[in-house]
Every structure is written in C-alpha cells, then in structure tokens.
Enzyme design. Structure first.
Site, PDB file in Angstrom:
ATOM      1  N   TYR A   1       0.824  -1.206   0.000  1.00 24.67           N
ATOM      2  CA  TYR A   1       0.000   0.000   0.000  1.00 24.67           C
ATOM      3  C   TYR A   1       0.860   1.258   0.000  1.00 24.67           C
ATOM      4  CZ  TYR A   1      -4.140   2.774   1.415  1.00 24.67           C
ATOM      5  OH  TYR A   1      -5.198   3.661   1.484  1.00 24.67           O
TER       6      TYR A   1
ATOM      7  N   SER B   1       0.879  -7.786   1.685  1.00 17.65           N
ATOM      8  CA  SER B   1      -0.021  -6.728   2.114  1.00 17.65           C
ATOM      9  C   SER B   1      -1.000  -6.383   0.980  1.00 17.65           C
ATOM     10  CB  SER B   1       0.774  -5.516   2.586  1.00 17.65           C
ATOM     11  OG  SER B   1      -0.060  -4.590   3.244  1.00 17.65           O
ATOM     12  N   GLN B   2      -1.049  -5.137   0.525  1.00 13.56           N
ATOM     13  CA  GLN B   2      -1.907  -4.813  -0.623  1.00 13.56           C
ATOM     14  C   GLN B   2      -1.585  -5.725  -1.798  1.00 13.56           C
ATOM     15  OE1 GLN B   2      -3.049  -0.672  -2.586  1.00 13.56           O
ATOM     16  NE2 GLN B   2      -0.998  -1.282  -3.237  1.00 13.56           N
TER      17      GLN B   2
ATOM     18  N   ASP C   1       0.101  -9.021  13.718  1.00 15.04           N
ATOM     19  CA  ASP C   1      -0.114  -8.042  12.658  1.00 15.04           C
ATOM     20  C   ASP C   1      -1.329  -7.179  12.992  1.00 15.04           C
ATOM     21  OD1 ASP C   1      -0.488  -6.652  10.263  1.00 15.04           O
ATOM     22  OD2 ASP C   1      -0.151  -8.408   8.998  1.00 15.04           O
TER      23      ASP C   1
ATOM     24  N   HIS D   1       3.322  -6.765  10.906  1.00 17.14           N
ATOM     25  CA  HIS D   1       2.978  -6.721   9.483  1.00 17.14           C
ATOM     26  C   HIS D   1       4.168  -6.999   8.570  1.00 17.14           C
ATOM     27  CE1 HIS D   1       0.352  -6.028   6.182  1.00 17.14           C
ATOM     28  NE2 HIS D   1       0.967  -4.939   5.765  1.00 17.14           N
TER      29      HIS D   1
END
Length: 323
Positions: free
Chosen positions: A90, A184-185, A269, A298
């Site tokens: 992100y 993640s993203q 996370d 994360h």
C-alpha cells in the site's frame, strides 16, 4: 497478540455476504477493460546489473489508462521463461529498475507493476490515476466508496489482471507458467487476480490486505482505519460502504481461486489482522498452504518468507528447485 487463538484461526470461516451479481460485475469490468487494446510496450533500459536485462513496461489498464512496470529477465535468456508478477504494498510503486534482481537470479522473468495513483509512500511509482472521486479520507480505501462502479479498487483490480496479460505478451514469457505474488496490498491483489484468472500456475499472497472488510475495519489500526474515519464523518453510510467493499473482498476471490496457493500470516499483525487473512485462506478453494509467524507484525516473514517462496514458486512453475 492475535485477535483469535491459532486453533480458532484455523477454523475461522465467517459468513460474509457476497453480492448476487459479484461474478457479473467482474465479468463486465474485465470486458470493459479489454475493449481497449492492451498495447503492451517493452523498452530496454540500462542498469548497473550485468546479470539481468530490464525493460520499462507500459500497458493499458482500466479505461485504457497507461500503467507502468519493470520487466526483469536473466541476461541472455532465450525463453520461454516461467514468470513472477509482483504486486506491491500500500502506497508504494514499482521503485527503480535495479531493485528487482531476486527472481531473475532464480531463472525467472519478473514483472513488478505500479498501483495507479500510489508511489509516494516507500517505493516511488510513475502511474497516475486520472479518475476523480467524491469526498474521501486521505489514502485510497474510500475513493469512490459509495458506488462499486466508481470505487478506486475496481480500476486497480482490472489493472492487475492486465498486468498478467501484459507479461504474457512478452516473447520471453511462457504464458502457461505465470505466478502472481505480493505482500499486504500486493497479497490482496494476487488473491483477486487468482480469482479472476483461472489459468495461473500459482499465487503467493503474504499477509494479504483487502480481506474480510467488516472485521478488518473493526480491528485494523492502520490502512483499514481510513474506512472507520470515513464512517465517523459520513454517519449513516455504513450499509452503502460495506456493500461496495463486498465486491472487492479477498475472501470472495479466494473462494474462486484454483491455482496452488502459498499464504503467510503474522499473528501480531495490526495492519492485516490474522483473522482476516485466515478468513481468505480458509475460503480458498485450491490446493493451499500457510506459513504462520507467531511473533511478527505486518513485516511477516520478511526474508524468511522470501526463502520459502524461492523454494515453492519454482516448484509450481517447473517442478524443480529453480525456475
């Protein structure tokens, strides 16, 4: 500490309402996107790395908008090569061309693509988003969130599908041996692509974002908090917002994914709570594994997870220890 214990996470299968027209919505989205010629262009660029060759990539994403990327291949490769398409986290971007030597050193072609409008948080990017939106929170999660057809991630998911199509357009790429990876993203985008393209060889979503939105907004303290702040300002819009987000939930794409999948999750996370990751993992319909990092946030497995993927992805793409 995890939001649920590990035993509970392994059994966590929440009921998440799926729009009745979910498949029709995405079929139309991809049909509209593909009305524009892909127009994938690859221009070789000079780098200080003698072991790889890098191409500046431009292709047409949603709306025919130009999307940028880097394709990196082993120097002197004759192809066709197994290929890894990477989606970034992100706020990031494709970064600089010398940053992407790992997979080519393993013998694979590697395409990393920009997420439109991002590229100023961490890695730099070069792709604009020419589409405006109504009022939104700073960030990207609430841009156009009152209408699935106008939502920011509709364009991004379509761009991501076209990224695989652009990779397959290069003569050095073996179209039958393409994996989608990301963290993640990027992990959420890999999941979406896996649900929208039935012929991928593998997907590897690490600590995926964009999953189980209702719980993510309840627990998430970073990116998902944008949605909570939007709802705090736009009182009474909750049903409309979560209806839009239901078209983009990684859990629904996971239920449609059939390629072999290697997930990872971190139990501390706070950005992508582990229950949201397990909701997608447990819904995934293909052959799957998950690596659990009990003491990480994360960042997940970091280089340890890269080592896992360097062993697993080539096996899926070729059946050997290297690409």
């Amino acid at each position: 500490m995890s939001d649920l214990g590990l035993d509970a996470l392994r059994e966590y299968r929440p009921e998440i309402r799926e729009p009745d027209d979910f498949d029709a919505f995405w079929a139309e989205t991809l049909a509209v996107t593909r009305r524009h010629p892909l127009d994938a262009r690859f221009e070789e660029v000079a780098t200080p790395l003698s072991g790889v060759t890098t191409y500046d990539v431009t292709y047409a994403g949603f709306g025919g908008h130009p999307i940028k990327g880097w394709l990196t291949v082993p120097a002197g490769a004759s192809g066709p090569l197994p290929t890894v398409v990477r989606f970034h986290g992100y706020g990031g971007g494709r970064s600089l061309p010398h940053c992407w030597g790992l997979w080519p050193l393993a013998g694979c072609a590697h395409l990393v693509v920009d997420v439109r409008g991002q590229g100023s948080g961490g890695n730099v990017g070069d792709t604009t988003d020419p589409v405006g939106s109504g009022p939104s929170q700073p960030g990207f999660l609430t841009r156009g969130v009152l209408d699935p057809g106008q939502y920011y991630y509709r364009r991004v998911y379509a761009d991501s599908v076209r990224a695989v199509e652009a990779a397959r357009a290069h003569p050095l790429v073996d179209p039958a041996r393409v994996a989608a990876v990301g963290d993640s993203q990027g992990g959420g985008l890999a999941l979406a692509v896996g649900g929208l393209l039935p012929d991928l060889a593998a997907i590897a979503p690490d600590v995926p974002f964009l999953c189980h939105f209702t719980r993510a907004v309840e627990l998430g303290r970073t990116g998902y908090a944008e949605i909570a702040r939007y709802l705090a300002a736009h009182r009474g819009s909750e049903a409309t917002v979560f209806r839009t987000l239901s078209y983009f939930d990684g859990v629904h794409f996971a239920a449609r994914g059939t390629a072999p999948a290697s997930f990872s999750v971190a139990l501390r996370d706070e950005s992508c709570p582990p229950s949201t990751v397990f909701a997608a993992y447990n819904a995934y319909s293909g052959k799957k594994t998950i690596r659990v990092y009990p003491y990480n946030g994360h960042e997940g497995g970091g280089p340890f997870q890269e080592a896992v993927q360097l062993g697993w992805v080539p096996t899926m793409l070729k059946g050997g220890r290297s690409c």
